[in-house]
Motif scaffolding. Structure first.
Motif, PDB file in Angstrom:
ATOM      1  N   THR A  42       0.853  -1.026   0.074  1.00 41.76           N
ATOM      2  CA  THR A  42       0.045   0.070  -0.080  1.00 41.76           C
ATOM      3  C   THR A  42       0.775   1.136   0.065  1.00 41.76           C
ATOM      4  N   LEU A  43       0.255   2.384  -0.234  1.00 40.35           N
ATOM      5  CA  LEU A  43       0.984   3.604  -0.468  1.00 40.35           C
ATOM      6  C   LEU A  43       1.380   3.869   0.964  1.00 40.35           C
ATOM      7  N   LEU A  44       0.887   3.792   2.031  1.00 39.29           N
ATOM      8  CA  LEU A  44       1.198   3.832   3.442  1.00 39.29           C
ATOM      9  C   LEU A  44       2.672   3.246   3.828  1.00 39.29           C
ATOM     10  N   VAL A  45       2.660   1.963   3.412  1.00 36.56           N
ATOM     11  CA  VAL A  45       4.125   1.001   3.726  1.00 36.56           C
ATOM     12  C   VAL A  45       5.199   1.484   2.730  1.00 36.56           C
ATOM     13  N   LEU A  46       4.919   1.940   1.507  1.00 33.90           N
ATOM     14  CA  LEU A  46       5.740   2.579   0.721  1.00 33.90           C
ATOM     15  C   LEU A  46       6.239   3.992   1.271  1.00 33.90           C
ATOM     16  N   VAL A  47       5.629   4.782   1.737  1.00 31.46           N
ATOM     17  CA  VAL A  47       5.908   6.128   2.394  1.00 31.46           C
ATOM     18  C   VAL A  47       6.912   5.825   3.662  1.00 31.46           C
ATOM     19  N   VAL A  48       6.409   4.724   4.530  1.00 32.72           N
ATOM     20  CA  VAL A  48       7.156   4.500   5.410  1.00 32.72           C
ATOM     21  C   VAL A  48       8.670   3.833   5.072  1.00 32.72           C
ATOM     22  N   PHE A  49       8.522   3.066   4.038  1.00 32.48           N
ATOM     23  CA  PHE A  49       9.868   2.422   3.805  1.00 32.48           C
ATOM     24  C   PHE A  49      10.677   3.661   3.261  1.00 32.48           C
ATOM     25  N   PHE A  50      10.184   4.465   2.468  1.00 31.58           N
ATOM     26  CA  PHE A  50      10.886   5.475   1.907  1.00 31.58           C
ATOM     27  C   PHE A  50      11.436   6.404   2.776  1.00 31.58           C
ATOM     28  N   ALA A  51      10.543   6.718   3.877  1.00 33.53           N
ATOM     29  CA  ALA A  51      10.910   7.886   4.912  1.00 33.53           C
ATOM     30  C   ALA A  51      11.956   7.148   5.747  1.00 33.53           C
ATOM     31  N   ALA A  52      11.859   6.062   6.089  1.00 40.28           N
ATOM     32  CA  ALA A  52      12.986   5.222   6.981  1.00 40.28           C
ATOM     33  C   ALA A  52      14.353   5.316   6.312  1.00 40.28           C
ATOM     34  N   TYR A  53      14.110   5.089   4.836  1.00 44.55           N
ATOM     35  CA  TYR A  53      15.623   5.048   4.254  1.00 44.55           C
ATOM     36  C   TYR A  53      16.103   6.530   4.087  1.00 44.55           C
ATOM     37  N   ILE A 103      26.605  17.580   3.597  1.00 53.25           N
ATOM     38  CA  ILE A 103      25.795  18.081   4.622  1.00 53.25           C
ATOM     39  C   ILE A 103      24.299  18.581   3.995  1.00 53.25           C
ATOM     40  N   VAL A 104      24.372  19.184   2.634  1.00 56.65           N
ATOM     41  CA  VAL A 104      23.081  19.462   2.129  1.00 56.65           C
ATOM     42  C   VAL A 104      22.744  18.111   1.540  1.00 56.65           C
ATOM     43  N   SER A 105      23.298  17.204   1.104  1.00 53.70           N
ATOM     44  CA  SER A 105      22.779  15.760   0.811  1.00 53.70           C
ATOM     45  C   SER A 105      21.999  15.403   1.965  1.00 53.70           C
ATOM     46  N   GLY A 106      22.572  15.411   3.198  1.00 57.57           N
ATOM     47  CA  GLY A 106      22.179  14.748   4.514  1.00 57.57           C
ATOM     48  C   GLY A 106      20.795  15.530   4.900  1.00 57.57           C
ATOM     49  N   ILE A 107      21.065  16.673   4.559  1.00 56.21           N
ATOM     50  CA  ILE A 107      19.816  17.760   5.101  1.00 56.21           C
ATOM     51  C   ILE A 107      18.526  17.390   4.191  1.00 56.21           C
ATOM     52  N   ILE A 108      18.732  17.374   2.897  1.00 57.89           N
ATOM     53  CA  ILE A 108      17.772  17.155   1.999  1.00 57.89           C
ATOM     54  C   ILE A 108      16.925  15.730   2.113  1.00 57.89           C
ATOM     55  N   GLY A 109      17.893  14.605   2.539  1.00 59.78           N
ATOM     56  CA  GLY A 109      17.150  13.336   2.905  1.00 59.78           C
ATOM     57  C   GLY A 109      16.470  13.333   4.150  1.00 59.78           C
ATOM     58  N   ILE A 110      17.299  14.104   5.091  1.00 57.84           N
ATOM     59  CA  ILE A 110      16.172  14.175   6.478  1.00 57.84           C
ATOM     60  C   ILE A 110      14.876  14.836   6.012  1.00 57.84           C
ATOM     61  N   ILE A 111      15.113  15.888   5.400  1.00 56.54           N
ATOM     62  CA  ILE A 111      13.694  16.901   5.108  1.00 56.54           C
ATOM     63  C   ILE A 111      12.634  15.867   4.471  1.00 56.54           C
ATOM     64  N   ALA A 112      13.234  14.932   3.406  1.00 56.35           N
ATOM     65  CA  ALA A 112      12.281  14.272   2.457  1.00 56.35           C
ATOM     66  C   ALA A 112      11.827  13.101   3.393  1.00 56.35           C
ATOM     67  N   GLY A 113      12.433  12.690   4.358  1.00 53.63           N
ATOM     68  CA  GLY A 113      12.085  11.622   5.360  1.00 53.63           C
ATOM     69  C   GLY A 113      10.787  12.170   6.202  1.00 53.63           C
ATOM     70  N   VAL A 114      11.457  13.385   6.962  1.00 54.52           N
ATOM     71  CA  VAL A 114      10.378  13.724   7.807  1.00 54.52           C
ATOM     72  C   VAL A 114       9.050  14.131   7.052  1.00 54.52           C
ATOM     73  N   LEU A 115       8.813  14.662   5.847  1.00 59.03           N
ATOM     74  CA  LEU A 115       7.803  14.841   5.121  1.00 59.03           C
ATOM     75  C   LEU A 115       7.081  13.654   4.843  1.00 59.03           C
ATOM     76  N   ALA A 116       7.715  12.613   4.450  1.00 60.62           N
ATOM     77  CA  ALA A 116       7.099  11.662   4.299  1.00 60.62           C
ATOM     78  C   ALA A 116       6.135  10.877   5.390  1.00 60.62           C
ATOM     79  N   PHE A 117       6.990  10.995   6.528  1.00 62.81           N
ATOM     80  CA  PHE A 117       6.321  10.496   7.850  1.00 62.81           C
ATOM     81  C   PHE A 117       5.096  11.340   8.464  1.00 62.81           C
ATOM     82  N   ALA A 118       5.396  12.523   7.882  1.00 64.54           N
ATOM     83  CA  ALA A 118       4.459  13.684   8.460  1.00 64.54           C
ATOM     84  C   ALA A 118       3.036  13.608   7.595  1.00 64.54           C
TER      85      ALA A 118
END
Length: 180
Positions: free
Chosen positions: A32-43, A67-82
């Motif tokens: 489901t979309l929810l599981v994909l979002v969780v997998f993507f967000a965690a990664y 640092i930019v790459s890390g921040i982008i990844g963290i933001i993408a993960g947080v947005l996907a979890f939110a």
């Protein structure tokens, strides 16, 4: 050189996380979309945290881009979890832009690292794969979530292999004797 060689394991963890994520996406294509979002967000969070940590530990030439790459990844993960209930179309754009921006950051970091390590090509290859993946998603957004699952899985496995190859290459610098 010591800074990069001492953090080889962070690249290894990023690569292993990418491969695990990729296989999970391929094993369960009907998720489901929810599981994909969780997998993507965690990664994205794991990848972002380790890229950020690597950036903090590296020298001035590659620090900012990692640092930019890390921040982008963290933001993408947080947005996907939110917002786990987002549509597959919105997720597709989150993944696509994250892949393009983090890929460009990794290409730039690889170019800057060419003076610090030999064979920085693996970081550049990972970045190029990321950019190509993101652009393909932007060109064909209507391919659907199932196609996205397969693309994400294949990309993550290839990217993980590139990261592990880089980690093993960088690790060799920790055991090679230094010439005075």
């Amino acid at each position: 050189m010591g800074d990069i060689a001492s953090s080889w394991w962070m690249l290894l963890v990023r690569g292993l996380a990418a491969i695990v994520f990729g296989f999970l996406a391929l094993i369960w294509p009907g998720i489901t979309l929810l599981v994909l979002v969780v997998f993507f967000a965690a990664y994205a969070l794991v990848n972002g945290v380790f890229a950020l940590l690597s950036g903090v530990r590296h020298g001035a030439r590659s620090r900012a881009w990692l640092i930019v790459s890390g921040i982008i990844g963290i933001i993408a993960g947080v947005l996907a979890f939110a917002w786990p209930g987002i549509t597959s179309f919105a997720l597709l754009y989150v993944v696509a832009f994250w892949a393009v921006f983090s890929g460009v950051a990794e290409i730039v970091a690889g170019v800057h690292l060419r003076k610090d390590i030999d064979n920085e090509l693996m970081l550049i290859v990972g970045g190029v794969l990321s950019v190509i993946f993101g652009v393909l998603l932007l060109i064909w957004p209507g391919a659907g979530l199932l196609s996205l699952v397969w693309l994400v899985g294949a990309f993550a496995i290839l990217y993980g292999i590139a990261e592990i190859a880089l980690a093993l290459r960088v690790k060799n610098f920790t055991s090679s004797p230094t010439v005075p």
